[in-house]
Design an enzyme around this catalytic site. Structure first.
Site, PDB file in Angstrom:
ATOM      1  N   ILE A 163       0.832  -1.130  -0.103  1.00 12.06           N
ATOM      2  CA  ILE A 163      -0.012  -0.079   0.143  1.00 12.06           C
ATOM      3  C   ILE A 163       0.902   1.279   0.063  1.00 12.06           C
ATOM      4  CG2 ILE A 163      -1.876   1.237   1.120  1.00 12.06           C
ATOM      5  CD1 ILE A 163      -2.681  -1.551   2.496  1.00 12.06           C
ATOM      6  N   ILE A 202      11.852   2.198  11.533  1.00 13.76           N
ATOM      7  CA  ILE A 202      11.084   3.399  12.328  1.00 13.76           C
ATOM      8  C   ILE A 202      11.384   3.141  13.851  1.00 13.76           C
ATOM      9  CG2 ILE A 202       9.457   3.610  10.372  1.00 13.76           C
ATOM     10  CD1 ILE A 202       7.497   1.849  12.224  1.00 13.76           C
ATOM     11  N   PHE A 238       2.864   3.714   7.221  1.00 12.16           N
ATOM     12  CA  PHE A 238       2.357   2.643   6.619  1.00 12.16           C
ATOM     13  C   PHE A 238       3.227   1.564   7.451  1.00 12.16           C
ATOM     14  CE2 PHE A 238       1.359   5.425   3.054  1.00 12.16           C
ATOM     15  CZ  PHE A 238      -0.052   4.910   2.954  1.00 12.16           C
ATOM     16  N   THR A 242      -6.237  -0.628  10.638  1.00  9.55           N
ATOM     17  CA  THR A 242      -6.726  -1.714   9.882  1.00  9.55           C
ATOM     18  C   THR A 242      -7.958  -1.821  10.773  1.00  9.55           C
ATOM     19  OG1 THR A 242      -6.792  -4.054   9.710  1.00  9.55           O
ATOM     20  CG2 THR A 242      -5.192  -3.147  11.464  1.00  9.55           C
ATOM     21  N   ASP A 243      -9.100  -2.495  10.058  1.00 11.24           N
ATOM     22  CA  ASP A 243     -10.293  -2.939  10.739  1.00 11.24           C
ATOM     23  C   ASP A 243     -10.190  -4.055  11.305  1.00 11.24           C
ATOM     24  OD1 ASP A 243      -9.838  -4.907   8.785  1.00 11.24           O
ATOM     25  OD2 ASP A 243     -11.740  -4.724   7.571  1.00 11.24           O
ATOM     26  N   GLU A 244      -9.000  -4.667  11.631  1.00 12.54           N
ATOM     27  CA  GLU A 244      -8.791  -5.841  12.554  1.00 12.54           C
ATOM     28  C   GLU A 244      -8.848  -5.480  13.667  1.00 12.54           C
ATOM     29  OE1 GLU A 244      -6.103  -8.920  11.065  1.00 12.54           O
ATOM     30  OE2 GLU A 244      -6.727  -8.752   8.946  1.00 12.54           O
ATOM     31  N   TYR A 303      -0.781  -9.704  15.330  1.00 16.19           N
ATOM     32  CA  TYR A 303      -0.927  -8.711  14.483  1.00 16.19           C
ATOM     33  C   TYR A 303      -2.041  -7.576  14.875  1.00 16.19           C
ATOM     34  CZ  TYR A 303      -2.295  -5.902  10.530  1.00 16.19           C
ATOM     35  OH  TYR A 303      -2.710  -4.881   9.448  1.00 16.19           O
ATOM     36  N   LYS A 335      -1.275  -3.679  16.399  1.00 19.27           N
ATOM     37  CA  LYS A 335      -1.751  -2.392  15.618  1.00 19.27           C
ATOM     38  C   LYS A 335      -2.972  -1.515  16.372  1.00 19.27           C
ATOM     39  CE  LYS A 335      -1.564  -1.173  11.676  1.00 19.27           C
ATOM     40  NZ  LYS A 335      -0.654  -0.627  11.107  1.00 19.27           N
ATOM     41  N   VAL A 366      -7.232 -23.249   1.095  1.00 17.95           N
ATOM     42  CA  VAL A 366      -8.354 -22.563   1.594  1.00 17.95           C
ATOM     43  C   VAL A 366      -8.455 -22.837   3.153  1.00 17.95           C
ATOM     44  CG1 VAL A 366     -10.942 -22.144   1.624  1.00 17.95           C
ATOM     45  CG2 VAL A 366      -9.580 -22.190  -0.433  1.00 17.95           C
ATOM     46  N   ARG A 404     -14.507 -11.085   4.079  1.00 15.67           N
ATOM     47  CA  ARG A 404     -13.829 -10.002   4.057  1.00 15.67           C
ATOM     48  C   ARG A 404     -14.506  -8.784   3.254  1.00 15.67           C
ATOM     49  NH1 ARG A 404     -12.187 -12.400   7.792  1.00 15.67           N
ATOM     50  NH2 ARG A 404     -10.214 -12.725   8.283  1.00 15.67           N
ATOM     51  N   ARG A 463      -6.741 -21.179  10.338  1.00 12.20           N
ATOM     52  CA  ARG A 463      -6.055 -20.021  11.005  1.00 12.20           C
ATOM     53  C   ARG A 463      -6.187 -20.157  12.371  1.00 12.20           C
ATOM     54  NH1 ARG A 463      -5.738 -14.161   8.717  1.00 12.20           N
ATOM     55  NH2 ARG A 463      -3.814 -14.982   7.468  1.00 12.20           N
ATOM     56  N   PRO A 464      -5.245 -20.282  13.442  1.00 16.25           N
ATOM     57  CA  PRO A 464      -5.711 -20.167  14.863  1.00 16.25           C
ATOM     58  C   PRO A 464      -6.305 -18.881  14.991  1.00 16.25           C
ATOM     59  CG  PRO A 464      -3.660 -20.995  14.565  1.00 16.25           C
ATOM     60  CD  PRO A 464      -3.907 -20.614  13.033  1.00 16.25           C
ATOM     61  N   GLY A 465      -7.593 -18.776  15.777  1.00 18.19           N
ATOM     62  CA  GLY A 465      -8.089 -17.540  16.167  1.00 18.19           C
ATOM     63  C   GLY A 465      -8.708 -16.829  14.950  1.00 18.19           C
TER      64      GLY A 465
END
Ligand code: NAD
Ligand code: DAU
Length: 336
Positions: A12, A60, A81, A125-127, A150, A154, A206, A214, A273-275
């Site tokens: 991005i 950073i 970013f 992020t929306d997460e 992750y 964030k 998958v 999403r 994926r866990p969680g």
């Protein structure tokens, strides 16, 4: 405007750098990027020699590097970013997510505060809102409830950004966007991974039942929103970016297989994926009303163009898949 963009060699950030350098010839855009596995100088090759663009290789979270840069350029604004961005990697190795996403953001915030920077945009992020049931959408007031290392990192960064606003008066804005797709996305993420596997006639892994949902936004619509927030966002405010194109993963995967003329027998359901967050959806009415943001690219058009981009730019992803793209950096910058 003297603008610091961090993470501008990633998916991005590089779209944003290409956009900003081209559209704002009067600005100076400094791109600070550590060139981790996800950073690729080829993503910004088209603007590398522009007179209003400078690339700086650095971390950073390294206060010496960051402070020296702020002293040299006295930035008017920062768009952050830079991040470790992949959920699966955060499950394998959370530590680096804490360093970059939390400590790195705080290092930037502190430098911006010490140097009187007049705008700090945190790309979130929306997460951070967690996982939704079948109904409803996240608003900017939804309490944060992150569920992966992750998204927890964030969310921590978002809290620090707001703390620097409330405690020290730093003029910050936060954007929280849904899943992006488009050219130059690192092929660990679902859409490029599935496209490339299909092109190679390899299985498409998958997770679980593939019915996780999403919201897909073209990367150029995300970057347009960031520009609006940078230029007109109210200090101390959060802006959701998304609210369109919600799809179950399997539907997206079937659409790309159809476009490529590949059989659905390539689909393999693998361990979940866990969680794994089941569903994300955003209410983005605030940015639409306040800043006039409207996405320009429909999912059908954007997906078609994006899949075609990976077909046409085999050279870009083959170097990544083979690891060849690293050798150039390692020669130039050492082995990070
Ligand atoms: P990416 O992984 O493609 O790119 C990250 C970039 O940051 C790379 O160029 C990398 O080299 C750089 N970087 C990493 N650690 C660094 C450090 N310590 N110092 C300097 N640079 C460093 O990520 P992306 O998908 O382009 O995401 C960019 C931002 O947008 C992230 O903050 C992410 O959380 C957020 N976001 C992503 C999405 C999405 O769908 N991809 C959606 C919403 C928000
Ligand atoms: O919502 C915004 C977020 O979107 C960003 O903050 C993250 O940086 C970005 O990586 C993305 O997170 P997701 O976890 O949603 O993206 P990913 O591409 O990893 O996965 C998308 C969906 O596809 C998710 O439900 C998991 C599933 N998936 C993913 C991969 C890599 C699979 O089924 N198989 C896979 O191999």
């Amino acid at each position: 405007m003297k603008l610091l963009v961090t993470g501008g060699c990633g998916f991005i950030g590089s779209e944003y750098v290409r956009r900003r350098v081209t559209r704002n010839p009067g600005d100076l855009i400094v791109n600070l990027d550590a060139l981790t596995y996800a950073g690729n100088l080829e993503n910004v090759a088209s603007v590398a020699s522009a007179p209003n663009y400078i690339f700086v290789h650095g971390d950073i979270a390294d206060a010496n590097v960051v402070n020296r840069l702020f002293e040299e350029y006295r930035f008017d604004a920062v768009v952050n970013f830079a991040a470790e961005s992949h959920v699966d990697r955060s499950i394998e190795n959370p530590q680096v997510f804490l360093r970059t996403n939390i400590l790195g953001t705080q290092t930037l915030l502190h430098a911006a505060l010490n140097h009187g920077t007049s705008r700090f945009v945190q790309v979130s992020t929306d997460e951070v809102y967690g996982s939704l049931g079948p109904e409803g959408a996240f608003t900017e007031e939804t309490p944060l409830s992150p569920r992966s290392p992750y998204s927890a990192s964030k969310a921590a960064a978002d809290h620090l950004v707001m703390a620097y606003h409330h405690t020290y008066g730093l003029p910050v804005c936060i954007t929280r966007c849904s899943n992006n797709y488009g050219p130059y996305q690192f092929p660990e993420k679902m859409l490029p991974l599935m496209t490339i596997n299909a092109l190679k006639d390899a299985p498409l892994p998958v997770y679980g039942d593939g019915m996780q949902r999403r919201e897909w936004l073209h990367v150029s619509d995300h970057c347009a929103a960031i520009d609006l927030v940078l230029e007109g966002g109210r200090p101390g405010e959060v802006y959701n970016v998304g609210g369109v194109n919600e799809r179950p993963n399997l539907e997206v995967i079937r659409a790309l297989l159809k476009q490529l003329g590949k059989p659905e027998t390539l689909i393999r359901h693998v361990k979940d994926r866990p969680g794994h967050d089941r569903r994300y959806a955003l209410d983005a009415s605030k940015i639409r009303k306040e800043l006039g943001w409207e996405p320009a690219i429909s999912f059908d058009d954007g997906l078609r163009a994006t899949v075609q981009w990976y077909v046409d730019n085999r050279d870009w992803w083959e170097k990544i898949v083979s690891g060849e793209y690293r050798t150039y950096y390692e020669r130039m910058y050492g082995n990070r």
